[in-house]
Enzyme design. Structure first.
Site, PDB file in Angstrom:
ATOM      1  N   HIS A   1       1.104  -1.277  -0.181  1.00  0.00           N
ATOM      2  CA  HIS A   1      -0.183  -0.089  -0.225  1.00  0.00           C
ATOM      3  C   HIS A   1       0.583   0.737  -0.084  1.00  0.00           C
ATOM      4  O   HIS A   1       0.660   2.220  -0.972  1.00  0.00           O
ATOM      5  CB  HIS A   1      -0.736  -0.536   1.166  1.00  0.00           C
ATOM      6  CG  HIS A   1      -1.614  -1.273   1.564  1.00  0.00           C
ATOM      7  ND1 HIS A   1      -2.876  -1.514   0.425  1.00  0.00           N
ATOM      8  CD2 HIS A   1      -1.623  -1.948   2.179  1.00  0.00           C
ATOM      9  CE1 HIS A   1      -3.440  -2.387   1.039  1.00  0.00           C
ATOM     10  NE2 HIS A   1      -2.785  -2.569   1.815  1.00  0.00           N
TER      11      HIS A   1
ATOM     12  N   GLU B   1       5.075  -3.873 -12.359  1.00  0.00           N
ATOM     13  CA  GLU B   1       6.963  -2.622 -12.760  1.00  0.00           C
ATOM     14  C   GLU B   1       7.213  -4.136 -13.365  1.00  0.00           C
ATOM     15  O   GLU B   1       8.533  -4.072 -14.139  1.00  0.00           O
ATOM     16  CB  GLU B   1       7.261  -3.372 -10.749  1.00  0.00           C
ATOM     17  CG  GLU B   1       7.015  -2.089 -10.407  1.00  0.00           C
ATOM     18  CD  GLU B   1       7.621  -2.220  -8.681  1.00  0.00           C
ATOM     19  OE1 GLU B   1       7.314  -0.625  -7.872  1.00  0.00           O
ATOM     20  OE2 GLU B   1       8.763  -3.193  -8.330  1.00  0.00           O
TER      21      GLU B   1
ATOM     22  N   ARG C   1       7.191   4.276 -10.045  1.00  0.00           N
ATOM     23  CA  ARG C   1       7.609   4.668 -10.275  1.00  0.00           C
ATOM     24  C   ARG C   1       8.301   5.583 -11.451  1.00  0.00           C
ATOM     25  O   ARG C   1       8.024   4.678 -12.024  1.00  0.00           O
ATOM     26  CB  ARG C   1       8.925   4.820  -9.335  1.00  0.00           C
ATOM     27  CG  ARG C   1       8.689   4.452  -7.676  1.00  0.00           C
ATOM     28  CD  ARG C   1       9.607   4.320  -7.027  1.00  0.00           C
ATOM     29  NE  ARG C   1      10.363   3.209  -7.043  1.00  0.00           N
ATOM     30  CZ  ARG C   1      10.125   1.542  -6.714  1.00  0.00           C
ATOM     31  NH1 ARG C   1       8.639   2.211  -6.206  1.00  0.00           N
ATOM     32  NH2 ARG C   1      10.891   0.567  -7.127  1.00  0.00           N
TER      33      ARG C   1
END
Length: 341
Positions: A17, A248, A150
């Site tokens: 989270h 990812e 990211r």
């Protein structure tokens, strides 16, 4: 606009989270929006602070969220955040209803498919769709295009090498069943392969993994990895628990074997498999000790076929492009302003 993010991490729930919220926070800050994390306790506060984010501690129970309402609402009345993004499986309708009456609310959902009393629902999973919610939410962001990653996962060049010599093994922020250790013990001793084992900050088996690495030079244990994309790129195959790590790996294109060991991982692992994007490693809750052996069998199949690895890599990269967090930030700003008019 000022955004607060309500999320927790600890040995029981891991860091998933917090990590996905950090990606959203970084995208919001890149768009000029200040962000502050609000957490029940300080278990994962240092992780958030290490990324340069502000943190407020409520000193409450992470799994009893209704009990924190007097504290949280009082702090919001003092600070006046414009938006509250909530990421927790312990919310209730009463909790969300109370907060939505005070601030513009966003809820990240990947489990219940329930029309929560909030302003917006985000379900970035491969199975995310408005039709899952009845009635459909007024505002929503659905599907893997919104997977919050990211910036390091954007536009990564990934070569599918002729020989598979390195395997990434990750079980998330915690590993209550020592699955990393179980999988490593199932690998034939004569198999020539290097394992890059990522141990989360709440993994109680970290010391045992380090001892395994001392006894077997094929094993390298990593913790607090600052550039996960670079480590992933070095690997020819990934063995991973269900969760954001799968997105990812998809953004980079690392062929993967995915498995689940808690109920909220099951649907993502099963859907990736049903769409033939990954190998299915199994469900530890139903298969138990049979699962590690199956995972190793799939790993050896992938090692023996570059064509199969290229197939999975291509499908993954078509699913995720690494821009999901930026899309979320852009939509949060746009919809918030639109809703105010």
């Amino acid at each position: 606009m000022k955004v607060w993010i309500r999320a927790d991490g600890n040995e029981q729930i891991g860091t998933g989270h917090v990590m996905r919220c950090l990606a959203i926070a970084e995208a919001l800050e890149a768009a000029g929006v200040p962000v502050c994390f609000v957490m029940a306790d300080d278990a994962a506060a240092q992780l958030v602070k290490s990324r340069g984010k502000k943190v407020r501690i409520l000193h409450t129970r992470y799994d009893r969220m209704e009990e924190e309402l007097p504290v949280l609402t009082a702090v919001m009345e003092e600070e006046h955040p414009d938006m509250l993004l909530i990421d927790s499986y312990y919310v209730s309708d009463a909790y969300l209803q109370r907060l939505t009456g005070q601030v513009w609310t966003v809820y990240i959902d990947d489990k219940s498919f329930h029309s929560y009393p909030v302003n917006m629902i985000i379900n970035y999973n491969i199975y995310g769709d408005r039709s899952l919610y009845h009635p459909e939410p007024a505002y929503s962001l659905m599907g893997a295009a919104y997977a919050p990653l990211r910036p390091e996962f954007r536009n990564v060049e990934y070569p599918v090498r002729e020989q598979a010599e390195a395997v990434l093994l990750t079980t998330g922020g915690s590993d209550r069943y020592d699955l990393a250790g179980q999988i490593l013990r199932a690998v034939p001793k004569e198999l020539a392969v290097v394992f890059h084992v990522v141990s989360g900050i709440f993994n109680s088996h970290y010391d045992a993994l380090c001892r395994m690495a001392l006894a077997d030079d094929r094993i390298r244990v990593h913790r607090n990895v600052s550039r996960m994309s670079e480590l992933m790129r070095e690997c020819d195959i990934a063995i991973t628990a269900g969760g954001s790590t799968m997105y990812e790996l998809s953004a980079i294109g690392v062929p993967m074997i995915s498995f689940s060991f808690v109920d909220n991982q099951e649907k993502i692992v099963e859907t990736f498999y049903q769409k033939k994007i990954t190998c299915y490693g199994g469900n530890y809750l139903t298969e138990g000790d049979l699962m590690p052996g199956r995972i190793v069998e799939h790993m050896m199949e992938l090692m023996q076929s570059r064509e199969l690895r290229e197939h999975y890599s291509s499908l993954e990269r078509h699913l995720v492009d690494g821009n999901g967090a930026s899309r979320i930030a852009e939509e949060l700003c746009r919809v918030y302003e639109e809703d105010r008019i």
